[in-house]
Design an enzyme around this catalytic site. Structure first.
Site, short mmCIF file in Angstrom:
data_model
loop_
_atom_site.label_atom_id
_atom_site.label_comp_id
_atom_site.label_asym_id
_atom_site.label_seq_id
_atom_site.Cartn_x
_atom_site.Cartn_y
_atom_site.Cartn_z
N ASP A 44 0.86 -1.18 0.00
CA ASP A 44 0.00 0.00 0.00
C ASP A 44 0.90 1.24 0.00
O ASP A 44 2.13 1.15 0.16
CB ASP A 44 -1.00 -0.02 1.17
CG ASP A 44 -2.22 0.84 0.85
OD1 ASP A 44 -2.16 1.67 -0.07
OD2 ASP A 44 -3.26 0.70 1.53
C1 BGC Z 1 -5.14 3.15 0.21
C2 BGC Z 1 -5.27 2.15 -0.90
C3 BGC Z 1 -5.24 2.86 -2.23
C4 BGC Z 1 -3.97 3.69 -2.33
C5 BGC Z 1 -3.83 4.42 -3.64
C6 BGC Z 1 -3.94 4.07 0.01
O1 BGC Z 1 -3.88 5.07 0.96
O2 BGC Z 1 -5.04 2.46 1.44
O3 BGC Z 1 -6.46 1.42 -0.74
O4 BGC Z 1 -5.32 1.95 -3.28
O5 BGC Z 1 -3.97 4.62 -1.29
O6 BGC Z 1 -4.76 5.38 -3.82
#
Ligand code: BGC
Length: 741
Positions: free
Chosen positions: A288
Site C-alpha cells: 500500500d
Molecule cells: C489506500 C489504498 C489505495 C492507495 C492508492 C492508500 O492510501 O489504502 O487502498 O489503493 O492509497 O490510492
C-alpha cells in the site's frame, strides 16, 4: 492410456511443480519473459517494481516533478503510474516507455476505481445491500469499460476487508460484516473488472485489497493495531481473498496493519506461506501507499534498507509510491542480502500480467483520445447507475407513509442533502458532481404535480443559529417533510474514523424542529456507515437509507419514494443502538452466560444487547410471510445433501422482491462456533398474493470451518440448526444431525 499418463506427468513437471508458473495462464509467455529478463539490467528490473505517482496526482501536477517523471520513465525506472492524469497523459507516457526506453516495456496505469469511473455507482457497502451479484458485476464492468477508455489498465480494487466496526471509515468501500456474502460480492466485482479475458480492451486488472485484517483495526481507528487469532483470520477475513484468487484476480495489495505483531507488508508467514504457497496466488503483490517505509515507524525495520529487504523477502513485487526499492535493492543484491532470483521472480509476475493484458501487442489498448466522451456517462451507463442505486437502498422504517400518496401536493425537503449534488461519496474516481442529480431535482422530475420546496439548511459543523423559523414555516406549510440528512462525504473512507456515530453537526436539531411541526416525516439518510439513529426510529414515520447513491442518486431516490421501485435492499452491516456496543455483529459466539433476567449474565445495564437494525434487515412496501421450514430428512452424511424449503408469500399490495436468507448453526465443535452463519440466500420477486417455494441444498462442504486445534478445515459430526427468514434476527428453525462414517 499410457500416452495420456505421460502427457500429464510432462505437464506436471513443466508447470505444476513450479510455483513461479501461473496456474491458469500456464507458461503462455514464459519464453518472452525469460528473454526480456535476461536482457534487463538490475536497474530496469527495479524500475518494473516501482509504481510512481502520475501527473493526475496532486503531489505531482505539471511542474518539475512531472518533468522528472518523464526522465525516469525514459530511463526505464518506472513500471506503473498511479493516477496518471487524462487520457492524453497516458498516451504520452506510454509512448515514452515503449518508444524511448531500451527495451520498450509498456507501463501499467493504475487508479482506484471503487464504485465507478465517471459514471458513479453507489458506494460498495450500499451495493452489497442489494444482495444482487449480477448487478454488482455489471456495475463494475461499466466502471472497467470507462476506466479502460481513459487508459487505466490496473485497478486498486475491490476492497474485500470484512469489518464489524462502523467507526472505521473504510467500511464504505467494503461489503459489510459477513464473509460469505462478501466472498460472493468479491467474485462479482472481479468478474466485472476483469471480464473473461484480460486481452479484452474493456477490462482492467483487479486488485484484492487489503491483505489482511485491515477491517479489524482496534477502536475502528484507521491504520491501528489488529489483534486476532487464526480462527478469525481463516473463518472471517480470509474467505473473500480465497474467492478472489479463485477468480484469478491479477493482484493483491497488502494492508497497513500488523497481524500477530508483524506489519503485513513484511509478513513472510502471511504472504509467502499462506498467500503464495497455500493459496497458490501467483499474481502481483503490491504494497500500500508508502507502507514499506512505514516498517520503520512500526518498529519492525531499523532503516529503509532493512525495510526493503523485508518486503522483498515477503514477495512484495511492487512498491507503491515510495522509492525504497529504487534506492536499496541494488546494494542489497550486491551485498548478498537478497538474491537477485527474488527480483527476477517479482519482475516475472509483473511482466506476466503485462502480457496477459495484451500491452506488448497494443500498449495503448483502448485509450484512444476522443473516444472516451462517447463511452463515459452514456445514457445506458447512467441507467445502470440508477438501477444500482435503487436496488442498494434499504427501507429501515415505514409506518405506511411511503410510497408517497397521491394526496400529497406539497413536499418540503429540509437538510444539507436537500439539493446537494455532493452525493457521490469518496473514492469516486473521475466522478464529477456536476453530472449528479440532487434529491430536489429528482423529485421535481418525478412529481410534476407537486410543489417541491426546499431549505438546504446548515453547514454540518456550523453552530451559528439555524434559521429555525424558516424551518418551522416550511415544515408547517407542507403535506410531507423529507429530512435530507447524513454525513458529509469527508466523514467516510480512508482516514475518516469516527468515535461518535450520530448524524453530525446541527442536523439532529433540524430534525427536532421539523418534528415539532407535527407533519409526516420521512428521513432520507445519506451516509457511508451504520449510524446510531435510535431517535429517528422513534420519532419519524419512515427512514430510507440511501447511502452515497452516486451520479443518478436524486432520480433513484425519487423513484423509490414514488413507489416506482419497491425497495428490496437488506443491511450487510449491523446498526448499533449505541457506540458502546461495537463491535456488534450477527455471527458472534454465545457466552457461558447468555443475556437473561439474571444480573450475572452477559448484558449491559443501560441498554439491551440487540442492535437497532440487525444484519440482513430491510423492509419493502409489501410484506412477506414465511412458512415453517421443512427438511427432506434430519440426517446428513459427508456425501449427501438435505433440502430445506420454506414457502414465502407476498401478503401486501405491491409487487416486491424479498431476500430469503439461510443461516446454519453448528451446536458443538472442537472450538466454539457462532450462533449463526449465513450460508445462502435467494432474491425472489413476488406479485401480491403470490407465493413461492424457496429451497436450499445443504451439504457437508457448507459445514466446514477452520479450526486452530486441527490447524485445518474440519467437519464434525453433531447437531446443526437450519434457520431461514427475512433477516438474521427473525428466523424459523429446524435441526439435523451430521454423521460421519
Ligand atoms: C489506500 C489504498 C489505495 C492507495 C492508492 C492508500 O492510501 O489504502 O487502498 O489503493 O492509497 O490510492
Amino acid at each position: 492410456m499410457r500416452l495420456a499418463f505421460w502427457i500429464v506427468i510432462l505437464c506436471w513437471i513443466l508447470f505444476g511443480c513450479n510455483p513461479e508458473v501461473n496456474r491458469k495462464s500456464v507458461g503462455s509467455y514464459n519464453h518472452q519473459i525469460d528473454s526480456l529478463i535476461q536482457e534487463m539490467t538490475l536497474y530496469e528490473k527495479v524500475g518494473q517494481m516501482y509504481q510512481c505517482l502520475g501527473r493526475g496526482h496532486a503531489r505531482v501536477g505539471d511542474g518539475q516533478k512531472a518533468r522528472d517523471l518523464i526522465e525516469l520513465v525514459k530511463a526505464g525506472g518506472v513500471g506503473s503510474i498511479l493516477v496518471p492524469g487524462e487520457v492524453d497523459d497516458v498516451e504520452e507516457m506510454q509512448r515514452f516507455a515503449v518508444e524511448e526506453t531500451r527495451l520498450g516495456v509498456p507501463l501499467f496505469f493504475n487508479y482506484d476505481v471503487i464504485h465507478g469511473f465517471k459514471t458513479i455507482f453507489p458506494i460498495p457497502l450500499a451495493m452489497s445491500c442489494s444482495w444482487d451479484t449480477a448487478m454488482v458485476r455489471q456495475s463494475h464492468a461499466v466502471a472497467a469499460l470507462e476506466a479502460a477508455s481513459a487508459g487505466i489498465s490496473y485497478n486498486h480494487g475491490p476492497m474485500l476487508d470484512v469489518s464489524r466496526d462502523p467507526r472505521w471509515g473504510r467500511v464504505m468501500e467494503g461489503n459489510g460484516e459477513d464473509p460469505y456474502l462478501s466472498s460472493l460480492m468479491t467474485r462479482a466485482a472481479i468478474q466485472g473488472f476483469q471480464g473473461n479475458n484480460l486481452k479484452d480492451p474493456a477490462t482492467i486488472i483487479a486488485c484484492a485489497k487489503h491483505f489482511i485484517g485491515y477491517g479489524a483495526v482496534e477502536g475502528g481507528r484507521d491504520y491501528n493495531t489488529v489483534d486476532f487469532g487464526n480462527e478469525t483470520l481463516y473463518n472471517i477475513h480470509l474467505p473473500p481473498f480465497i474467492a478472489a484468487i479463485e477468480e484469478n484476480v491479477g493482484s493483491v495489495m497488502t494492508s497497513f496493519n500488523v497481524v500477530e505483531s508483524v506489519p503485513t507488508v513484511a509478513h513472510q508467514k502471511l504472504l509467502k506461506n499462506l498467500l503464495r504457497n497455500d493459496l497458490a496466488f501467483d499474481g502481483i503483490v503490491i504494497s500500500d501507499f508508502g507502507s514499506v517505509g512505514e516498517l520503520i515507524k512500526h518498529g519492525y525495520a531499523m532503516d529503509n534498507s532493512q525495510a526493503t529487504s523485508q518486503a522483498i523477502s515477503a514477495t512484495v513485487d511492487i512498491e507503491m509510491q515510495s522509492r525504497n526499492y529504487h534506492q536499496h535493492i541494488k546494494q542489497l543484491v550486491e551485498k548478498g542480502v537478497i538474491d537477485e532470483v527474488l527480483i527476477d521472480s517479482a519482475v516475472r509476475r509483473i511482466l506476466q500480467k503485462k502480457f496477459e493484458l495484451g500491452l506488448f501487442d497494443n500498449p495503448y489498448r483502448f485509450s484512444t483520445p476522443g473516444k472516451i466522451q462517447n463511452i463515459t456517462l452514456s445514457h445506458s451507463h447512467r441507467k445502470k447507475a440508477k438501477e444500482s442505486a435503487m436496488r442498494s437502498m434499504v427501507l429501515l422504517k415505514n409506518n405506511g407513509l411511503l410510497p408517497i400518496k397521491e394526496e400529497v401536493k406539497k413536499i418540503a425537503v429540509i437538510g444539507p442533502f436537500a439539493n446537494s449534488k455532493d452525493i457521490l461519496g469518496r473514492w469516486s474516481a473521475k466522478g464529477d458532481t456536476i453530472y449528479a442529480v440532487s434529491l430536489v431535482d429528482g423529485l421535481k422530475d418525478q412529481f410534476p404535480g407537486c410543489e417541491i420546496n426546499f431549505l438546504d439548511v446548515g453547514d454540518f459543523w456550523d453552530d451559528k443559529q439555524l434559521p429555525e423559523n424558516r424551518i418551522k414555516r416550511l415544515a408547517n406549510s407542507a403535506d410531507l417533510v423529507l429530512l435530507a440528512l447524513g454525513e458529509p462525504k469527508e466523514m467516510s473512507a480512508e482516514a475518516a474514523s469516527r468515535a461518535n456515530l450520530t448524524i453530525p453537526g446541527n442536523q439532529d436539531r433540524i430534525a427536532e424542529i421539523v418534528q415539532q411541526a407535527g407533519k409526516p416525516i420521512a428521513l432520507v439518510l445519506f451516509n457511508g456507515r451504520p449510524l446510531t439513529i435510535g431517535w429517528y426510529q422513534d420519532h419519524v414515520d419512515a427512514i430510507l437509507e440511501v447511502w452515497y447513491p452516486g451520479t443518478e442518486g436524486g432520480n433513484a431516490i425519487a423513484q423509490v419514494l414514488a413507489g416506482e421501485y419497491n425497495p428490496s435492499g437488506k443491511l450487510t452491516m449491523t446498526f448499533p443502538r449505541a457506540v458502546g456496543q461495537i463491535p456488534i455483529y450477527y455471527n458472534h459466539y454465545n457466552t457461558g452466560r447468555p443475556a437473561s433476567s439474571s444480573s450475572y449474565s452477559s448484558k449491559y445495564i443501560d441498554i439491551t444487547n440487540g442492535p437497532l437494525y440487525p444484519f440482513g434487515f430491510g423492509l419493502s412496501y409489501s410484506s412477506f410471510e414465511y412458512s415453517d421450514i421443512s427438511l427432506t430428512k434430519n440426517e446428513l452424511n459427508s456425501s449427501d445433501e438435505i433440502t430445506a424449503t420454506v414457502n414465502v408469500m407476498n401478503t401486501g399490495d405491491y409487487v416486491g422482491e424479498e431476500v430469503v436468507q439461510l443461516y446454519i448453526r453448528d451446536h458443538v465443535g472442537e472450538i466454539v462456533r457462532p450462533v449463526k452463519e449465513l450460508k445462502g440466500f435467494r432474491k425472489v420477486s413476488l406479485n401480491p398474493s403470490e407465493s413461492k417455494e424457496i429451497s436450499f441444498k445443504i451439504n457437508s462442504e457448507m459445514l466446514k470451518y477452520w479450526s486452530p486445534v486441527s490447524k485445518d478445515y474440519v467437519l464434525e459430526s453433531g447437531t446443526f440448526s437450519v434457520m431461514i427468514g427475512p433477516n438474521s434476527s427473525q428466523l424459523a428453525n429446524q435441526t439435523f444431525e451430521l454423521t460421519l462414517k
